[in-house]
Design a protein around this motif. Structure first.
Motif, mmCIF file in Angstrom:
data_model
loop_
_atom_site.group_PDB
_atom_site.id
_atom_site.type_symbol
_atom_site.label_atom_id
_atom_site.label_comp_id
_atom_site.label_asym_id
_atom_site.label_seq_id
_atom_site.Cartn_x
_atom_site.Cartn_y
_atom_site.Cartn_z
ATOM 1 N N PRO A 125 0.852 -1.127 -0.063
ATOM 2 C CA PRO A 125 -0.219 -0.082 0.074
ATOM 3 C C PRO A 125 1.008 1.114 0.106
ATOM 4 C CG PRO A 125 -0.756 -1.683 1.438
ATOM 5 C CD PRO A 125 0.355 -2.008 1.105
ATOM 6 N N GLY A 126 0.496 2.352 -0.882
ATOM 7 C CA GLY A 126 1.192 3.567 -1.011
ATOM 8 C C GLY A 126 2.448 3.228 -1.721
ATOM 9 N N GLU A 127 2.806 2.256 -2.300
ATOM 10 C CA GLU A 127 4.018 2.174 -3.176
ATOM 11 C C GLU A 127 3.671 1.868 -4.452
ATOM 12 O OE1 GLU A 127 6.512 -0.908 -1.671
ATOM 13 O OE2 GLU A 127 7.062 0.080 0.362
ATOM 14 N N PRO A 128 4.995 2.412 -5.498
ATOM 15 C CA PRO A 128 4.552 2.103 -6.816
ATOM 16 C C PRO A 128 4.455 0.663 -7.253
ATOM 17 C CG PRO A 128 6.646 3.063 -6.246
ATOM 18 C CD PRO A 128 5.955 3.009 -5.215
ATOM 19 N N PHE A 129 3.824 0.324 -8.268
ATOM 20 C CA PHE A 129 3.975 -1.092 -8.676
ATOM 21 C C PHE A 129 5.322 -1.556 -9.031
ATOM 22 C CE2 PHE A 129 -0.261 0.256 -10.109
ATOM 23 C CZ PHE A 129 -0.826 -0.769 -9.646
ATOM 24 N N GLY A 130 5.644 -2.632 -8.672
ATOM 25 C CA GLY A 130 7.201 -3.174 -8.662
ATOM 26 C C GLY A 130 7.319 -3.736 -10.158
ATOM 27 N N ARG A 131 8.434 -3.950 -10.512
ATOM 28 C CA ARG A 131 8.919 -4.668 -11.971
ATOM 29 C C ARG A 131 9.542 -5.987 -11.555
ATOM 30 N NH1 ARG A 131 14.158 -4.120 -13.114
ATOM 31 N NH2 ARG A 131 13.825 -4.291 -15.312
ATOM 32 N N PRO A 132 9.507 -7.084 -12.495
ATOM 33 C CA PRO A 132 10.030 -8.278 -12.346
ATOM 34 C C PRO A 132 11.785 -8.074 -12.297
ATOM 35 C CG PRO A 132 8.561 -8.299 -14.073
ATOM 36 C CD PRO A 132 8.450 -6.900 -13.761
ATOM 37 N N THR A 133 12.380 -9.046 -11.760
ATOM 38 C CA THR A 133 13.854 -8.996 -11.717
ATOM 39 C C THR A 133 14.301 -9.226 -13.032
ATOM 40 O OG1 THR A 133 13.674 -9.813 -9.385
ATOM 41 C CG2 THR A 133 15.786 -9.924 -10.501
ATOM 42 N N ASP A 134 15.597 -8.656 -13.680
ATOM 43 C CA ASP A 134 16.277 -9.132 -14.784
ATOM 44 C C ASP A 134 16.806 -10.337 -14.529
ATOM 45 O OD1 ASP A 134 15.466 -6.587 -15.942
ATOM 46 O OD2 ASP A 134 17.214 -5.758 -15.212
ATOM 47 N N SER A 135 16.723 -11.129 -15.749
ATOM 48 C CA SER A 135 17.406 -12.276 -15.505
ATOM 49 C C SER A 135 19.100 -12.415 -15.823
ATOM 50 C CB SER A 135 16.878 -13.321 -16.702
ATOM 51 O OG SER A 135 17.115 -12.682 -18.209
ATOM 52 N N ASP A 136 19.616 -13.434 -15.294
ATOM 53 C CA ASP A 136 21.159 -13.227 -15.598
ATOM 54 C C ASP A 136 21.402 -13.628 -17.013
ATOM 55 O OD1 ASP A 136 21.183 -16.112 -16.068
ATOM 56 O OD2 ASP A 136 21.480 -16.594 -13.918
ATOM 57 N N PRO A 137 22.756 -13.566 -17.193
ATOM 58 C CA PRO A 137 23.083 -13.960 -18.785
ATOM 59 C C PRO A 137 22.644 -15.202 -19.531
ATOM 60 C CG PRO A 137 24.900 -12.851 -17.629
ATOM 61 C CD PRO A 137 23.885 -13.196 -16.618
ATOM 62 N N THR A 138 22.184 -16.133 -18.574
ATOM 63 C CA THR A 138 21.773 -17.482 -19.187
ATOM 64 C C THR A 138 20.147 -17.430 -19.083
ATOM 65 O OG1 THR A 138 21.645 -18.446 -17.041
ATOM 66 C CG2 THR A 138 23.780 -18.639 -18.351
ATOM 67 N N GLY A 139 19.581 -16.347 -18.850
ATOM 68 C CA GLY A 139 18.238 -16.180 -18.674
ATOM 69 C C GLY A 139 17.687 -17.045 -17.575
ATOM 70 N N GLY A 140 18.141 -16.822 -16.275
ATOM 71 C CA GLY A 140 17.722 -17.590 -15.354
ATOM 72 C C GLY A 140 17.573 -16.683 -14.122
ATOM 73 N N TYR A 141 17.191 -17.113 -12.971
ATOM 74 C CA TYR A 141 16.913 -16.287 -11.603
ATOM 75 C C TYR A 141 17.479 -17.285 -10.303
ATOM 76 C CZ TYR A 141 13.821 -14.082 -14.993
ATOM 77 O OH TYR A 141 13.341 -13.754 -16.241
ATOM 78 N N SER A 142 18.034 -16.227 -9.338
ATOM 79 C CA SER A 142 18.617 -17.005 -8.302
ATOM 80 C C SER A 142 18.026 -16.648 -7.124
ATOM 81 C CB SER A 142 20.040 -16.890 -8.318
ATOM 82 O OG SER A 142 20.591 -17.580 -9.437
ATOM 83 N N LEU A 143 17.903 -17.198 -5.968
ATOM 84 C CA LEU A 143 17.529 -16.878 -4.683
ATOM 85 C C LEU A 143 18.906 -17.037 -3.698
ATOM 86 C CD1 LEU A 143 15.451 -16.710 -2.206
ATOM 87 C CD2 LEU A 143 15.683 -19.294 -1.972
ATOM 88 N N PRO A 144 18.896 -15.829 -2.939
ATOM 89 C CA PRO A 144 20.580 -15.729 -2.264
ATOM 90 C C PRO A 144 20.273 -16.675 -0.938
ATOM 91 C CG PRO A 144 19.480 -13.379 -2.775
ATOM 92 C CD PRO A 144 18.513 -14.546 -3.163
ATOM 93 N N ILE A 145 21.525 -17.279 -0.698
ATOM 94 C CA ILE A 145 21.678 -17.991 0.464
ATOM 95 C C ILE A 145 22.657 -17.537 1.303
ATOM 96 C CG2 ILE A 145 22.156 -20.594 1.245
ATOM 97 C CD1 ILE A 145 19.406 -20.187 -0.414
ATOM 98 N N ARG A 146 22.381 -17.337 2.336
ATOM 99 C CA ARG A 146 23.396 -16.548 3.249
ATOM 100 C C ARG A 146 24.148 -17.576 4.349
ATOM 101 N NH1 ARG A 146 23.287 -16.890 8.108
ATOM 102 N NH2 ARG A 146 21.951 -15.330 9.016
ATOM 103 N N VAL A 147 25.414 -17.688 4.388
ATOM 104 C CA VAL A 147 26.063 -18.630 5.308
ATOM 105 C C VAL A 147 27.103 -17.811 6.030
ATOM 106 C CG1 VAL A 147 27.181 -20.722 5.439
ATOM 107 C CG2 VAL A 147 26.121 -20.119 3.438
ATOM 108 N N ILE A 148 27.093 -17.853 7.548
ATOM 109 C CA ILE A 148 28.006 -17.250 8.230
ATOM 110 C C ILE A 148 29.024 -18.256 8.870
ATOM 111 C CG2 ILE A 148 28.460 -15.813 10.378
ATOM 112 C CD1 ILE A 148 26.151 -14.253 9.459
ATOM 113 N N LEU A 149 30.117 -18.137 8.587
ATOM 114 C CA LEU A 149 31.358 -19.003 9.316
ATOM 115 C C LEU A 149 31.748 -18.328 10.561
ATOM 116 C CD1 LEU A 149 33.186 -21.435 9.311
ATOM 117 C CD2 LEU A 149 34.605 -20.374 7.858
ATOM 118 N N ALA A 150 31.836 -18.746 11.791
ATOM 119 C CA ALA A 150 32.321 -18.159 12.794
ATOM 120 C C ALA A 150 33.761 -18.690 13.106
ATOM 121 C CB ALA A 150 31.606 -18.259 14.176
#
Length: 338
Positions: A125-150
């Protein structure tokens, strides 16, 4: 707040380190060199396992605390990095915890293709319409996975990615249907052989001081499709070849796979081949290059590098093989310098 010692985006070779004189290939302490998902490409609501290549110069990795999370924070349009920088945080409502340990298990969020794919994201609510994410050079999309090593010398935050199977955007209905039928999810690559000075090895290898030639081989994938050859290629579907493309059991290839790509400039689907890339790491010596590989037009199934070693010592070497669509595999080698 936790001050992270270093921040790395695994697979994209984007890093920010306090000492810029150190080469990326040099391993002088506990590090995460790679992150991969199994399967290499997944649909929303699909379970996926994650594993990390955690190394230490001693050769024995202590039981460090490793914390995993999915990051669902979209990257701002003005952000130049491949993922949103806040994904390296320890906590936040944009993180989906996956637990702790050397491996993790999670389920791809149902909204992943809206957040990181070709679907239009939900509008607040109150925000402009979003746009889809641009694909990578192979035409794909990715979900970030965060890993922390202590580790004793400080925390290391690593952001890997898992490829999303989200379909194609902008294609006419005929091309979109053709894409859905002929595109097959990516498979993680395989290392067919690791050679030292032309000889295959799987364990400790004795070498002389000086330049050592290292070579990584991967399997040969078919140049054309034939039903029953054990690989589901881009010219085969479940209907035309159930033996290779049965639903839920699509047979991939551990080398440079051919795949369907929607060419937005030509307005039709084309067939491409994955490029292959090797990242090289060692506890001593100097590589000729830190990264080598083959472009998608190069049909060679191996890539080599030279590691120059000086004095008698034990050197640990790690090779990480990646394909263009985000799949990964790795192997360790021990060189006993005489």
């Amino acid at each position: 707040m936790v001050l992270l010692r270093r921040v790395v985006v695994v697979g994209l070779l984007v890093a920010c380190r306090p000492d810029l004189s150190l080469r990326q290939s040099f391993v002088d302490g506990p590090r995460i060199l790679a992150v991969r998902s199994v399967p290499a490409e997944a649909e929303t609501k699909q379970p996926v396992s994650f594993e990390a290549l955690i190394v230490d110069p001693s050769g024995k990795v202590p039981p460090f605390a490793v914390d995993w999370a999915m990051c669902i924070a979209r990257k701002p349009l003005a952000e130049l990095e491949p993922v949103n920088p806040i994904c390296t945080a320890r906590t936040g409502d944009f993180l989906i915890p996956l637990g702790q340990g050397p491996t993790a298990l999670g389920t791809i969020p149902s909204e992943a293709c809206r957040l990181f794919g070709p679907e239009v994201p939900a509008t607040k609510p109150g925000e402009p319409f979003g746009r889809p994410t641009d694909s990578d050079p192979t035409g794909g999309y990715s979900l970030p996975i965060r890993v922390i090593l202590a580790a004793d010398r400080g925390d290391e935050a690593v952001v890997g990615t898992t490829r999303l199977s989200c379909g194609v955007a902008g294609a006419a209905s005929g091309d979109a249907t053709d894409f859905r039928q002929r595109y097959h999810v990516n498979s993680n690559p395989l290392i067919a052989a690791l050679k030292v000075n032309g000889i295959s090895t799987m364990g400790d290898t004795n070498v002389a001081a000086g330049p050592v030639r290292l070579e990584v081989d991967w399997p040969t994938c078919p140049d054309s499709d034939a039903c029953g050859d054990g690989v589901c290629g881009p010219d085969e579907t479940e209907t035309s070849c159930a033996a290779d493309c049965a639903s839920g059991a699509v047979k991939g290839c551990g080398g440079a796979e051919r795949y369907v790509y929607y060419d937005a400039e030509a307005f039709h689907n084309v067939t491409r081949r994955e490029s292959m890339r090797i990242s090289w790491f060692a506890t001593s010596g100097a590589f000729a290059v830190d990264v080598s590989g083959r472009e998608e037009v190069d049909l060679s199934t191996s890539a080599a590098n030279t590691l120059t070693l000086s004095s008698a010592q034990k050197v640990l070497v790690w090779v990480v093989l990646r394909d263009a669509r985000g799949g990964a595999v790795w192997q360790q080698l021990v060189l006993n310098v005489q």
